[in-house]
Design an enzyme around this catalytic site. Structure first.
Site, PDB file in Angstrom:
ATOM      1  N   CYS A 319       0.889  -1.164   0.051  1.00 45.20           N
ATOM      2  CA  CYS A 319       0.060  -0.174   0.106  1.00 45.20           C
ATOM      3  C   CYS A 319       0.873   1.297  -0.065  1.00 45.20           C
ATOM      4  O   CYS A 319       1.926   1.573   0.757  1.00 45.20           O
ATOM      5  CB  CYS A 319      -0.773   0.015   1.364  1.00 45.20           C
ATOM      6  SG  CYS A 319      -2.071   1.474   1.237  1.00 45.20           S
ATOM      7  N   ARG A 418     -13.194   0.121  -4.384  1.00 42.60           N
ATOM      8  CA  ARG A 418     -12.398   0.270  -2.982  1.00 42.60           C
ATOM      9  C   ARG A 418     -11.832   1.778  -2.638  1.00 42.60           C
ATOM     10  O   ARG A 418     -11.935   2.034  -1.480  1.00 42.60           O
ATOM     11  CB  ARG A 418     -11.218  -0.832  -3.075  1.00 42.60           C
ATOM     12  CG  ARG A 418     -10.566  -0.877  -1.716  1.00 42.60           C
ATOM     13  CD  ARG A 418      -9.692  -1.878  -1.870  1.00 42.60           C
ATOM     14  NE  ARG A 418      -9.169  -2.420  -0.321  1.00 42.60           N
ATOM     15  CZ  ARG A 418      -8.396  -1.922   0.343  1.00 42.60           C
ATOM     16  NH1 ARG A 418      -7.513  -0.810   0.123  1.00 42.60           N
ATOM     17  NH2 ARG A 418      -8.289  -2.456   1.640  1.00 42.60           N
TER      18      ARG A 418
HETATM   19  P1  RVP Z   1      -0.516  -7.072   4.138  1.00 43.07           P
HETATM   20  O1  RVP Z   1      -0.924  -7.973   5.040  1.00 43.07           O
HETATM   21  O2  RVP Z   1       0.311  -5.885   4.928  1.00 43.07           O
HETATM   22  O3  RVP Z   1       0.098  -7.113   2.724  1.00 43.07           O
HETATM   23  O4  RVP Z   1      -1.592  -5.819   3.995  1.00 43.07           O
HETATM   24  C1  RVP Z   1      -2.913  -6.235   3.259  1.00 43.07           C
HETATM   25  C2  RVP Z   1      -4.105  -5.238   3.412  1.00 43.07           C
HETATM   26  O5  RVP Z   1      -3.451  -4.233   2.583  1.00 43.07           O
HETATM   27  C3  RVP Z   1      -5.419  -5.542   2.944  1.00 43.07           C
HETATM   28  O6  RVP Z   1      -6.193  -6.234   3.726  1.00 43.07           O
HETATM   29  C4  RVP Z   1      -5.871  -4.190   2.526  1.00 43.07           C
HETATM   30  O7  RVP Z   1      -6.447  -3.593   3.803  1.00 43.07           O
HETATM   31  C5  RVP Z   1      -4.666  -3.363   2.219  1.00 43.07           C
HETATM   32  N1  RVP Z   1      -4.705  -3.015   0.506  1.00 43.07           N
HETATM   33  C6  RVP Z   1      -5.059  -3.978  -0.209  1.00 43.07           C
HETATM   34  N2  RVP Z   1      -4.748  -3.307  -1.691  1.00 43.07           N
HETATM   35  C7  RVP Z   1      -3.923  -2.279  -1.281  1.00 43.07           C
HETATM   36  C8  RVP Z   1      -3.554  -1.226  -2.112  1.00 43.07           C
HETATM   37  O8  RVP Z   1      -3.456  -1.215  -3.347  1.00 43.07           O
HETATM   38  N3  RVP Z   1      -3.318  -0.027  -1.467  1.00 43.07           N
HETATM   39  N4  RVP Z   1      -3.904  -2.004   0.214  1.00 43.07           N
END
Ligand code: RVP
Length: 503
Positions: A319, A418
């Site tokens: 993210c 989203r």
């Molecule tokens: P991680 O477990 O740290 O990989 O995080 C997963 C989380 O990141 C997802 O459950 C969601 O809330 C968030 N996410 C998913 N896509 C993205 C993005 O493209 N920014 N973020």
């Protein structure tokens, strides 16, 4: 004047647990990780409880049917990704609900017209000697008989002998109806000294096969998460745009819980979605909401009727929301704030609304920290993307096995719903990246290893249950200097890569 939150916002790596007294009862085998998934009133039981406090992220590169089945077998739950058509998402939910533990879809199927030579070829390819004979030669056609290696002698029989002349015909095949449980099927196998048992629907079509050799492996899922009809529990992601069309299809497909998937949950769009679900389904449909990062956001979603509230903005491994928009909060601070709000809400209303910590878990110990800080369960993306069962291909990068993992806000996923704030139907700028994560083998091994570490740490804190951990945990912030002390230091590592092994 703007509001300034007191202090800095912190993340998991800045905390450690300080051990508490552990009695001789405190052994990992005595620890229960059961945790509520949805809200409940004081003194009542939640309608859904996880046996393992893990759910998989609502992401294309994480939560497909295969991962959902594997995770439910370990006591957790997947939320099938919503960035696909409602019909495709419902089909994935149905696939999980239709899966019968221990019932294998046959990959070696025959028609009565095939020849012994073709049987031998198929056996060579699949290494399977038990072959159902169906009217269309498919795994779910009408069952006409079965061929096993006892039915032919390659040295004596002609290669062009048709299957119909040597198969065991259906009237002499022992079968079980689809309504039978796995344990009833295994009883039939033992009583009749069979090696395999075809499972058939009322109309005679083949569902799959139960094999004697699998007996032990299917007995060993003590944590598996099943509904009242013994089907695996599965959730599904929804958005704040097409819920009126999507929710009915998912409910009809059998989804056990829904979750509004949004990067920012403190919004009128979420309350509208929750109201629509309550107006149309009352409390029968369970739905989580989020994400929020403070007490106010929690209160808003709890009052709006959320069954659980998800915490986390910008902490996900893929993210880049914080870089792109400058919004978010350190995951640990956000979680602590929201969990305090949950406890106050419970005091005030007698309703306990579980909190899910979403994103930013890197090491296994982060899971224990999040649970100690008050999370009821955790949502993980990167963690699950690494396993065999995630929907992406395993690839080789610079000589190492990797799996692909991309964000829902990346140009690849284009999950505009989203991130949508009422604009046109497109992703205006990316908030996620496309990446690789180190391949980590089967989910079962990875999850069991992580759970063992959680259980051990809980014992160090003197806690045998998650509520006990929340109550007894003692946490300390660590300085940047003492973080160095936490890894191997002042030694020359024989294998330098040991330093970067995650989990
Ligand atoms: P991680 O477990 O740290 O990989 O995080 C997963 C989380 O990141 C997802 O459950 C969601 O809330 C968030 N996410 C998913 N896509 C993205 C993005 O493209 N920014 N973020």
């Amino acid at each position: 004047m703007a509001t300034f939150f007191p202090g800095e916002s912190h993340t998991f790596s800045e905390y450690l647990l300080v051990p508490g007294y552990s009695s001789s009862e405190c052994v990992p085998g005595n620890v229960s990780l059961a945790t509520p998934l949805v809200k409940f009133r004081r003194g009542e039981e939640p309608a859904l409880t996880l046996n393992t406090p893990m759910v998989s992220a609502i992401m294309q590169s994480v939560s497909g049917p295969r991962l959902a089945i594997a995770l439910a077998q370990e006591g957790g739950m997947s939320f099938i990704y919503g960035s696909q058509t409602a019909e495709d998402e419902a089909r994935m939910v149905r696939e999980v609900k239709a899966y019968k533990a221990g019932v294998v879809t046959s990959d070696s199927n025959l028609t009565p017209d095939m020849t012994l030579a073709e049987v031998m070829c198929l056996k060579e390819r699949t290494h399977h000697s038990a072959m159902p004979v169906t009217d269309d030669g498919g795994p779910h056609g009408r069952l006409l008989g079965i061929v096993t290696s006892r039915d032919y002698r390659p040295s004596r029989d002609a290669a062009d002998k048709p299957v119909r002349d040597f198969m065991t015909p259906i009237d002499r095949v022992v079968t079980a109806p689809a309504s039978y449980t796995l344990s009833e099927c295994n009883d039939i196998i033992w009583e009749n000294k069979l090696n395999q048992l075809p499972i058939v629907n009322d109309d005679g079509t083949l569902v799959g096969m139960v094999f004697r050799k699998d007996y032990d492996s299917h007995k060993s899922n003590p944590n598996e998460l099943l509904d009242s009809s013994k089907r695996y529990i599965v959730g599904a992601g929804i958005n704040t745009r097409d819920y009126a069309e999507r929710v009915p299809l998912l409910v009809e497909a059998g989804a056990d819980a829904l979750c509004i998937d949004s990067s920012e949950g403190f919004s009128e769009w979420q309350s509208r979605t929750l109201s629509w679900i309550r107006d149309n389904y009352g409390d029968a449909v369970k739905v989580g909401a989020g994400n929020v990062v403070d007490a106010e956001g929690f209160r808003f979603l709890a009052d709006a009727g959320a069954d659980f509230v998800k915490v986390g903005i910008g902490g996900g491994s893929i993210c880049i929301t914080r870089e792109q928009k400058g919004i978010g909060r350190g995951q640990a601070s956000a979680l602590i704030d929201v969990c305090e709000a949950r406890d106050r809400y419970f005091e005030e209303t007698g309703v306990y609304v579980p909190v899910c910590s979403d994103g930013g878990i890197v090491y296994d110990y982060h899971m224990t920290l999040a649970l100690a800080m008050g999370a009821d369960f955790l949502m993980l993306g990167r963690y699950f993307a690494r396993f065999d069962e995630s929907p992406t291909e395993r690839v080789t990068v610079n000589g190492s096995y990797m799996k692909e993992y991309w964000g829902e806000g990346s140009a690849r996923a284009r999950n505009w719903a989203r991130y949508d704030l009422g604009g046109d139907k497109k992703l205006s700028f990316v908030e996620g990246v496309d990446s690789y994560v180190p391949y980590a083998g089967p989910l079962r091994d990875g999850v069991q290893n992580s759970l063992l570490k959680i259980r051990s740490t809980m014992c160090n804190c003197g806690a045998l249950t998650l509520p006990e951990l929340k109550e007894k945990a003692r946490l300390t912030l660590v300085s940047a200097t003492s973080l160095v002390e936490g890894g191997a230091h002042d030694v020359v590592l024989k294998e330098p890569n040991q330093q970067v092994t995650l989990n």
